[in-house]
Design a protein around this motif. Structure first.
Motif, PDB file in Angstrom:
ATOM      1  N   LYS A 112       7.756 -48.813 -36.537  1.00 28.03           N
ATOM      2  CA  LYS A 112       6.303 -48.886 -36.443  1.00 28.03           C
ATOM      3  C   LYS A 112       5.727 -49.612 -37.650  1.00 28.03           C
ATOM      4  N   GLN A 113       6.269 -49.306 -38.829  1.00 26.11           N
ATOM      5  CA  GLN A 113       5.813 -49.945 -40.056  1.00 26.11           C
ATOM      6  C   GLN A 113       6.069 -51.444 -40.007  1.00 26.11           C
ATOM      7  N   SER A 114       7.239 -51.816 -39.500  1.00 21.84           N
ATOM      8  CA  SER A 114       7.604 -53.236 -39.389  1.00 21.84           C
ATOM      9  C   SER A 114       6.648 -53.979 -38.464  1.00 21.84           C
ATOM     10  N   PHE A 115       6.256 -53.305 -37.380  1.00 21.55           N
ATOM     11  CA  PHE A 115       5.356 -53.945 -36.423  1.00 21.55           C
ATOM     12  C   PHE A 115       3.992 -54.211 -37.051  1.00 21.55           C
ATOM     13  N   TYR A 116       3.497 -53.230 -37.839  1.00 22.61           N
ATOM     14  CA  TYR A 116       2.198 -53.415 -38.476  1.00 22.61           C
ATOM     15  C   TYR A 116       2.232 -54.525 -39.516  1.00 22.61           C
ATOM     16  N   ILE A 117       3.365 -54.673 -40.183  1.00 22.42           N
ATOM     17  CA  ILE A 117       3.536 -55.802 -41.108  1.00 22.42           C
ATOM     18  C   ILE A 117       3.442 -57.120 -40.335  1.00 22.42           C
ATOM     19  N   PHE A 118       4.068 -57.137 -39.154  1.00 19.25           N
ATOM     20  CA  PHE A 118       4.034 -58.321 -38.287  1.00 19.25           C
ATOM     21  C   PHE A 118       2.594 -58.668 -37.889  1.00 19.25           C
ATOM     22  N   LEU A 119       1.805 -57.622 -37.521  1.00 13.24           N
ATOM     23  CA  LEU A 119       0.415 -57.852 -37.152  1.00 13.24           C
ATOM     24  C   LEU A 119      -0.385 -58.410 -38.326  1.00 13.24           C
ATOM     25  N   ALA A 120      -0.102 -57.896 -39.521  1.00 14.71           N
ATOM     26  CA  ALA A 120      -0.788 -58.402 -40.711  1.00 14.71           C
ATOM     27  C   ALA A 120      -0.473 -59.870 -40.938  1.00 14.71           C
ATOM     28  N   LEU A 173      10.644 -63.394 -32.173  1.00 17.64           N
ATOM     29  CA  LEU A 173      10.844 -63.720 -30.763  1.00 17.64           C
ATOM     30  C   LEU A 173      12.200 -63.250 -30.268  1.00 17.64           C
ATOM     31  N   PHE A 174      13.217 -63.328 -31.124  1.00 18.37           N
ATOM     32  CA  PHE A 174      14.575 -62.991 -30.686  1.00 18.37           C
ATOM     33  C   PHE A 174      15.057 -61.641 -31.212  1.00 18.37           C
ATOM     34  N   LYS A 175      14.157 -60.843 -31.744  1.00 23.40           N
ATOM     35  CA  LYS A 175      14.512 -59.480 -32.126  1.00 23.40           C
ATOM     36  C   LYS A 175      14.642 -58.605 -30.882  1.00 23.40           C
ATOM     37  N   LYS A 176      15.377 -57.515 -31.030  1.00 24.72           N
ATOM     38  CA  LYS A 176      15.572 -56.621 -29.893  1.00 24.72           C
ATOM     39  C   LYS A 176      14.633 -55.423 -29.918  1.00 24.72           C
ATOM     40  N   ASP A 177      13.675 -55.428 -30.849  1.00 24.24           N
ATOM     41  CA  ASP A 177      12.801 -54.251 -30.974  1.00 24.24           C
ATOM     42  C   ASP A 177      11.439 -54.452 -30.319  1.00 24.24           C
ATOM     43  N   ILE A 178      11.303 -55.467 -29.457  1.00 22.91           N
ATOM     44  CA  ILE A 178      10.054 -55.640 -28.718  1.00 22.91           C
ATOM     45  C   ILE A 178      10.122 -54.732 -27.494  1.00 22.91           C
ATOM     46  N   ASP A 179       9.483 -53.554 -27.609  1.00 20.05           N
ATOM     47  CA  ASP A 179       9.677 -52.515 -26.605  1.00 20.05           C
ATOM     48  C   ASP A 179       8.364 -51.973 -26.044  1.00 20.05           C
ATOM     49  N   ASN A 180       7.272 -52.753 -26.154  1.00 21.59           N
ATOM     50  CA  ASN A 180       6.030 -52.370 -25.490  1.00 21.59           C
ATOM     51  C   ASN A 180       5.138 -53.602 -25.324  1.00 21.59           C
ATOM     52  N   GLN A 181       4.129 -53.446 -24.472  1.00 19.63           N
ATOM     53  CA  GLN A 181       3.259 -54.588 -24.155  1.00 19.63           C
ATOM     54  C   GLN A 181       2.463 -55.048 -25.367  1.00 19.63           C
ATOM     55  N   GLU A 182       2.105 -54.108 -26.238  1.00 22.00           N
ATOM     56  CA  GLU A 182       1.327 -54.457 -27.427  1.00 22.00           C
ATOM     57  C   GLU A 182       2.072 -55.464 -28.303  1.00 22.00           C
ATOM     58  N   LYS A 183       3.356 -55.246 -28.465  1.00 15.37           N
ATOM     59  CA  LYS A 183       4.162 -56.161 -29.274  1.00 15.37           C
ATOM     60  C   LYS A 183       4.305 -57.521 -28.589  1.00 15.37           C
ATOM     61  N   ILE A 184       4.441 -57.507 -27.267  1.00 13.46           N
ATOM     62  CA  ILE A 184       4.520 -58.767 -26.518  1.00 13.46           C
ATOM     63  C   ILE A 184       3.240 -59.578 -26.710  1.00 13.46           C
ATOM     64  N   MET A 185       2.097 -58.900 -26.595  1.00 12.30           N
ATOM     65  CA  MET A 185       0.810 -59.572 -26.746  1.00 12.30           C
ATOM     66  C   MET A 185       0.615 -60.110 -28.161  1.00 12.30           C
ATOM     67  N   ALA A 244      12.259 -60.830 -19.774  1.00  9.61           N
ATOM     68  CA  ALA A 244      12.846 -59.510 -19.499  1.00  9.61           C
ATOM     69  C   ALA A 244      11.950 -58.395 -20.031  1.00  9.61           C
ATOM     70  N   GLN A 245      11.409 -58.571 -21.220  1.00  9.75           N
ATOM     71  CA  GLN A 245      10.543 -57.555 -21.822  1.00  9.75           C
ATOM     72  C   GLN A 245       9.238 -57.399 -21.044  1.00  9.75           C
ATOM     73  N   ILE A 246       8.679 -58.522 -20.574  1.00  9.91           N
ATOM     74  CA  ILE A 246       7.446 -58.451 -19.788  1.00  9.91           C
ATOM     75  C   ILE A 246       7.682 -57.671 -18.507  1.00  9.91           C
ATOM     76  N   LYS A 247       8.803 -57.926 -17.873  1.00  8.00           N
ATOM     77  CA  LYS A 247       9.136 -57.227 -16.633  1.00  8.00           C
ATOM     78  C   LYS A 247       9.354 -55.736 -16.868  1.00  8.00           C
ATOM     79  N   GLU A 248       9.946 -55.398 -18.007  1.00 10.56           N
ATOM     80  CA  GLU A 248      10.255 -53.987 -18.283  1.00 10.56           C
ATOM     81  C   GLU A 248       9.058 -53.212 -18.815  1.00 10.56           C
ATOM     82  N   PHE A 249       8.277 -53.822 -19.699  1.00  8.01           N
ATOM     83  CA  PHE A 249       7.235 -53.064 -20.400  1.00  8.01           C
ATOM     84  C   PHE A 249       5.803 -53.454 -20.009  1.00  8.01           C
ATOM     85  N   GLY A 250       5.620 -54.571 -19.318  1.00  7.60           N
ATOM     86  CA  GLY A 250       4.269 -55.026 -18.991  1.00  7.60           C
ATOM     87  C   GLY A 250       3.697 -54.316 -17.779  1.00  7.60           C
TER      88      GLY A 250
END
Length: 383
Positions: A3-11, A86-98, A161-167
């Motif tokens: 979660k912390q890593s994702f917020y760093i990404f958003l920043a 883009l090629f990380k395996k931790d994109i596991d929700n629509q928010e991260k995709i967006m 694949a992520q869009i199909k699974e989590f979108g």
């Protein structure tokens, strides 16, 4: 930790967007000069992101052409960060995709300007350009062309694949629509292949039925409407030897760039009979609006069969879209000027010959009691 890593990404995305805005205000281009086909020197600019990049090994390993071309570009770190996520395996929700798609959107104008200049430097090195194009597509940027020349960047599919699974269903449809829109871009004659436009109309129709009030539908609605116009706002030019050429948009007699291939409309009617638009398109094909071909594009007259008139183009566009959704074949929005007054008309058909216009007016009087003929020239002046 994730979660912390994702917020760093958003920043990081926020910083990138702010930097892009600053560059836009200064009206600077991301590339000032091309020294060779292998390297780019960017002068008098600051990097978009400083000291945020931890590793660019993925860019070097997976995209060697991009790595070599971007080696001295100030935006290189931004591209490397984007690729890392883009090629990380931790994109596991629509928010991260967006979030990642927003990052891609912020990079697009920078890479587009860069690619314009690069295409000039690689004019005689097409093999290298082809490698560059292939790698751009892999990371979500699709080049398009006109008359064989690079014209811009649109989106290619990412995170399928992520869009199909989590979108959500509407998010999945929206991304399918945007990918189809990307495929529709470019070409010297952009309306001679309407394959992607048909796909956009079908997806847009589904979204309007099932998700018409969602932000996802609102985002694609205007492009969807335009795609529909490429299948309905159709007329033909009659040559002196009675041959016909099919043209899109208004009362245009310009073969370039408005020429189209009517077989795509015929294909739509045959293959997509359940579409609400199929009955209207079928009627349009049976009785196409008609103009006389002429070398002088300002000489001649047109008789419009207007079913309703409005003060604004938007009102007329909305009316035509409403009628097409009801399977009613009123496909044109055409303006006319009388002195200082301009009106916009929802038009059933138009013809170069008054007799044909009067004949067709009779056909729709029972359906549109206020339908009338408006006589104009090719400068839209009422006669």
């Amino acid at each position: 930790m994730k979660k912390q890593s994702f917020y760093i990404f958003l920043a990081m995305i926020t910083i990138l967007l702010m930097s892009c805005q600053n560059h836009s205000e200064k009206k600077e281009t991301p590339v000032d000069s091309l020294k060779t086909s292998d390297s780019v020197l960017v002068e008098n600019e600051k990097p978009l992101i400083d000291s945020l990049l931890k590793s660019d090994s993925l860019l070097k390993a997976k995209f060697p052409t991009l790595d070599s071309i971007f080696k001295k570009a100030t935006f290189r770190d931004s591209v490397a960060i984007y690729c890392n996520h883009l090629f990380k395996k931790d994109i596991d929700n629509q928010e991260k995709i967006m979030a990642l798609m927003s990052y891609r959107d912020s990079l697009k104008p920078i890479l587009e300007n860069f690619s314009y200049l690069l295409s000039e430097s690689l004019f005689e090195n097409m093999k290298k350009w082809e490698k560059y194009e292939k790698e751009l597509i892999e990371i979500g940027f699709l080049p398009f062309y006109a008359e064989g020349m690079f014209s811009g960047l649109t989106n290619s599919p990412i995170l399928q694949a992520q869009i199909k699974e989590f979108g959500t269903p509407e998010f999945q449809l929206m991304t399918d629509f945007e990918n189809a829109n990307g495929k529709s871009m470019g070409g010297e004659y952009p309306y001679l292949d309407l394959t992607a436009n048909i796909e956009m109309v079908l997806i847009g129709e589904k979204m309007s039925k099932e998700f018409g009030e969602t932000p996802e539908y609102k985002k694609i609605e205007q492009t969807y409407r335009y795609a529909l116009k490429t299948l309905t706002d159709l007329h033909c030019l009659v040559q002196t030897d009675d041959t016909r050429e099919y043209i899109l948009h208004d009362i245009s007699r310009d073969f370039w760039p408005n020429a189209t291939d009517v077989s795509f409309m015929e294909q739509f009617v045959k293959k997509h009979k359940t579409s609400r638009f199929a009955p209207a398109i079928k009627k349009i094909l049976v009785n196409v609006s008609e103009l006389q071909a002429s070398e002088d594009l300002e000489k001649g007259e047109v008789y419009l069969i207007a079913v309703e008139s409005f003060k604004t183009e938007e009102e007329a566009e909305n009316k035509v879209f409403e009628l097409l959704n009801k399977s009613i074949d009123v496909p044109h929005v055409i303006s006319s000027k009388k002195g200082k007054t301009e009106q916009y008309h929802a038009v059933y058909r138009f013809y170069a010959q008054e007799a044909k216009a009067k004949e067709n007016l009779k056909k729709i009087k029972s359906q549109f009691k206020n339908a009338k003929i408006i006589h104009i020239d090719y400068n839209w002046n009422e006669l």
